[in-house]
Write an enzyme that holds these catalytic residues in place. Structure first.
Site, PDB file in Angstrom:
ATOM      1  N   TRP A 225      47.119  79.825  61.649  1.00 43.99           N
ATOM      2  CA  TRP A 225      47.771  80.763  60.731  1.00 43.99           C
ATOM      3  C   TRP A 225      48.827  80.070  59.869  1.00 43.99           C
ATOM      4  O   TRP A 225      49.126  80.511  58.751  1.00 43.99           O
ATOM      5  CB  TRP A 225      48.399  81.940  61.488  1.00 43.99           C
ATOM      6  CG  TRP A 225      49.481  81.582  62.481  1.00 43.99           C
ATOM      7  CD1 TRP A 225      49.329  81.364  63.817  1.00 43.99           C
ATOM      8  CD2 TRP A 225      50.888  81.390  62.214  1.00 43.99           C
ATOM      9  NE1 TRP A 225      50.543  81.055  64.401  1.00 43.99           N
ATOM     10  CE2 TRP A 225      51.511  81.071  63.450  1.00 43.99           C
ATOM     11  CE3 TRP A 225      51.674  81.465  61.079  1.00 43.99           C
ATOM     12  CZ2 TRP A 225      52.884  80.805  63.564  1.00 43.99           C
ATOM     13  CZ3 TRP A 225      53.046  81.208  61.184  1.00 43.99           C
ATOM     14  CH2 TRP A 225      53.624  80.888  62.412  1.00 43.99           C
TER      15      TRP A 225
ATOM     16  N   ASN B 205      47.647  94.557  50.013  1.00 39.92           N
ATOM     17  CA  ASN B 205      47.927  94.416  51.445  1.00 39.92           C
ATOM     18  C   ASN B 205      46.653  94.409  52.297  1.00 39.92           C
ATOM     19  O   ASN B 205      46.514  93.619  53.223  1.00 39.92           O
ATOM     20  CB  ASN B 205      48.861  95.532  51.907  1.00 39.92           C
ATOM     21  CG  ASN B 205      49.162  95.431  53.391  1.00 39.92           C
ATOM     22  OD1 ASN B 205      49.695  94.436  53.854  1.00 39.92           O
ATOM     23  ND2 ASN B 205      48.779  96.447  54.157  1.00 39.92           N
TER      24      ASN B 205
ATOM     25  N   GLU C 194      56.588 101.936  55.301  1.00 39.49           N
ATOM     26  CA  GLU C 194      56.257 100.557  54.892  1.00 39.49           C
ATOM     27  C   GLU C 194      57.519  99.768  54.550  1.00 39.49           C
ATOM     28  O   GLU C 194      57.619  98.584  54.842  1.00 39.49           O
ATOM     29  CB  GLU C 194      55.300 100.559  53.694  1.00 39.49           C
ATOM     30  CG  GLU C 194      53.959 101.197  53.989  1.00 39.49           C
ATOM     31  CD  GLU C 194      53.270 100.620  55.212  1.00 39.49           C
ATOM     32  OE1 GLU C 194      53.093  99.394  55.293  1.00 39.49           O
ATOM     33  OE2 GLU C 194      52.907 101.408  56.101  1.00 39.49           O
TER      34      GLU C 194
END
Ligand SMILES: Cc1cc2nc3c(=O)[nH]c(=O)nc-3n(C[C@H](O)[C@H](O)[C@H](O)COP(=O)(O)OP(=O)(O)OC[C@H]3O[C@@H](n4cnc5c(N)ncnc54)[C@H](O)[C@@H]3O)c2cc1C
Length: 477
Positions: A366, A348, A282
């Site tokens: 977006w 997340n 990550e």
């Protein structure tokens, strides 16, 4: 006192493991620790009151750490270049040290500073473990897919992962005598206010957060990271909550990385080692998206994948407002948006769900979501946020394909099975029976102060597929 040098703190608000600080201290000259409040940043459209509040706290902590040596942080207000020129003239500084930042604004600002100053300017790749350009395909082109990037990153990493080594003392730091110090402003003086309680920023606290993570919590990461978490411990669910600290460089990713290597060695079983590896993966996403932004700065305002430039996003201010205020009638979406509005942070998994909902259910651009997030997030980071949004919208690098559309109901059932997360953030739903918590409008007596769904997911899904297919066709024609 001999001529001093300056360390200009920007997104590296810490005294530990800081490469520019290491070099400045090793120069042998007295170091002036500087922070500049630049109106170009303070007036930017992506500024966030809560993030500014957190940053002010981090600066106070940095100043506090310097006070422990009997020294202070020098604070100035103004555009970077004239402010630096003025300080150099006043102090007679002979060199400037700073760590590289990779946003388009920072690249331009730093190039102008380096060109205009007549003193030595020394820059370091401290923010990323592997700087842009160091992880490339065999053809020397940038990666646009994460997995091969990660493999190459892992192949090359150890070449440059040096932890900064130095000792700090009062003698090595300038006493700031004779230099005007504007001091740290409060949030109101910067024209902002926020009622959000920001997390602690002291070096001791951050160090304890890291210790607790690598000693214990990291081993539950792989299994727990997607679950939305017990609200009573939120936001400390099964993830690290390092993102606000990484955003401002309060915590160095190199330090995190080396602690993870130790955690890997200390793991008692394969599952523990896999969990550590997953966590490091990550952190590599953060490196990946920063490289993407550096190689393709157009992504800030445009689709990474130009094929989707023809998409006709819907102009729907009422729906956008419902999404922003957590009033869409989809509990999982609304809980997440309320978590963001109340705390400046969102899990997340929830970020993916709400981003998919805005773009694929409401068919809203977006860029609206990206901007809203930047104005609310404690960890708002241009590269990560843009990457996350374009991934969810299907317009970005390594994006989920446009035809894979999150179903908010099944996401809710899977990642918040007991409805604990929903109940924590939506008081109107606290008394709804378990079997209706994910779709309260289907209860025999739906709560009258909570909206019915503003769109039908199945219909919206069809509309999204048509919208993407039309855009693809118009690109072919
Ligand atoms: C739409 C959307 C917007 C996002 N906006 C941001 C943002 O503005 N700032 C931000 O830091 N992250 C962003 N993310 C990524 C991710 O959601 C957060 O980094 C994570 O939730 C932070 O919590 P944590 O520190 O507990 O994460 P952990 O799971 O503990 O991860 C540790 C660290 O790895 C990095 N990381 C984890 N996941 C990602 C990811 N998908 N992309 C990039 N880096 C990652 C972060 O630095 C994080 O702190 C976004 C994701 C999405 C889907």
């Amino acid at each position: 006192m001999s001529a001093p040098v300056i360390i200009w703190f920007r997104r590296d608000l810490r005294l530990q493991d800081n490469l520019a600080l290491e070099a400045a201290l090793k120069s042998g000259a007295a170091v002036i620790p500087l922070f500049i409040f630049d109106p170009n940043i303070l007036n930017s459209r992506r500024i966030s009151s809560v993030r500014l509040k957190f940053m002010l706290s981090a600066l106070e902590s940095l100043d506090g750490s310097l006070r422990a040596y009997g020294r202070r942080l020098l604070v100035r207000h103004g555009e970077a270049l004239p402010t630096l020129q003025n300080l150099i003239e006043q102090s007679g500084a002979t060199a400037l040290y700073f760590n590289t930042d990779y946003t388009p604004f920072a690249i331009q600002r730093d190039a102008a500073v380096s060109e205009a100053l007549s003193i030595g300017v020394h820059t370091y790749h401290d923010r990323l473990m592997m700087p842009p350009g160091s992880v490339m395909t065999n053809d020397d082109t940038p990666y646009s897919v994460y997995s091969p990037f990660k493999r190459k990153w892992r192949e090359k990493r150890d070449e440059r992962l040096h932890i900064a080594q130095y000792t700090i003392s009062a003698e090595k730091l300038h006493d700031l005598e004779g230099l005007q110090n504007d001091g740290l402003p409060d949030l109101h003086a910067l024209g902002h206010s926020s009622t959000v309680d920001v997390p602690q920023t002291s070096a001791e606290y951050v160090s304890s957060l890291l210790d607790r993570w690598v000693d214990e919590r990291i081993y539950g990461y792989k299994d727990g990271r997607d679950m939305l978490g017990d609200p009573h411990t939120a936001p400390l669910s099964a993830t690290s909550f390092f993102s606000p600290y990484i955003r401002f460089g309060i915590l160095s990713t190199r330090t995190i990385y080396w602690h993870c290597r130790e955690a890997y060695e200390n793991a008692t079983d394969k599952a523990g080692r896999e969990s550590v590896t997953k966590f490091v993966d990550e952190i590599i996403w953060h490196e990946f998206y920063t490289h993407v932004l550096w190689h393709h700065p157009h992504v800030v305002d445009h689709n990474f994948n130009e094929k989707y430039d023809a998409i006709q996003w819907r102009h729907a201010p009422d729906m956008l407002a419902a999404w922003q205020n957590g009033m869409t009638g989809y509990p999982i979406v609304d809980a997440a948006m309320r978590q963001l509005n109340a705390t400046g942070w969102m899990h997340n998994r929830a970020r993916m769900v709400v981003a998919s909902f805005l773009t694929k259910d409401l068919l809203i651009d977006w860029r609206e979501g990206e901007l809203y997030f930047m104005r609310r997030l404690l960890d708002g980071d241009l590269a990560n946020n843009n990457g996350g949004w374009q991934w969810a919208a299907g317009t970005g690098t390594d994006a989920q394909p446009y035809f894979r559309i999150f179903n908010p109901l099944s996401q809710s059932q899977k990642f918040d099975p007991t409805g604990a997360y929903i109940r924590a953030w939506i008081p109107e739903l606290r008394d709804v029976a378990d079997r209706f918590i994910h779709e309260p409008h289907n209860a025999a007596t739906p709560p009258n102060n909570y909206p019915a769904p503003i769109v039908d997911h199945q219909l919206a899904r069809q509309a999204a597929l048509q919208m993407f297919e039309a855009a693809k066709k118009s690109e072919v024609n």
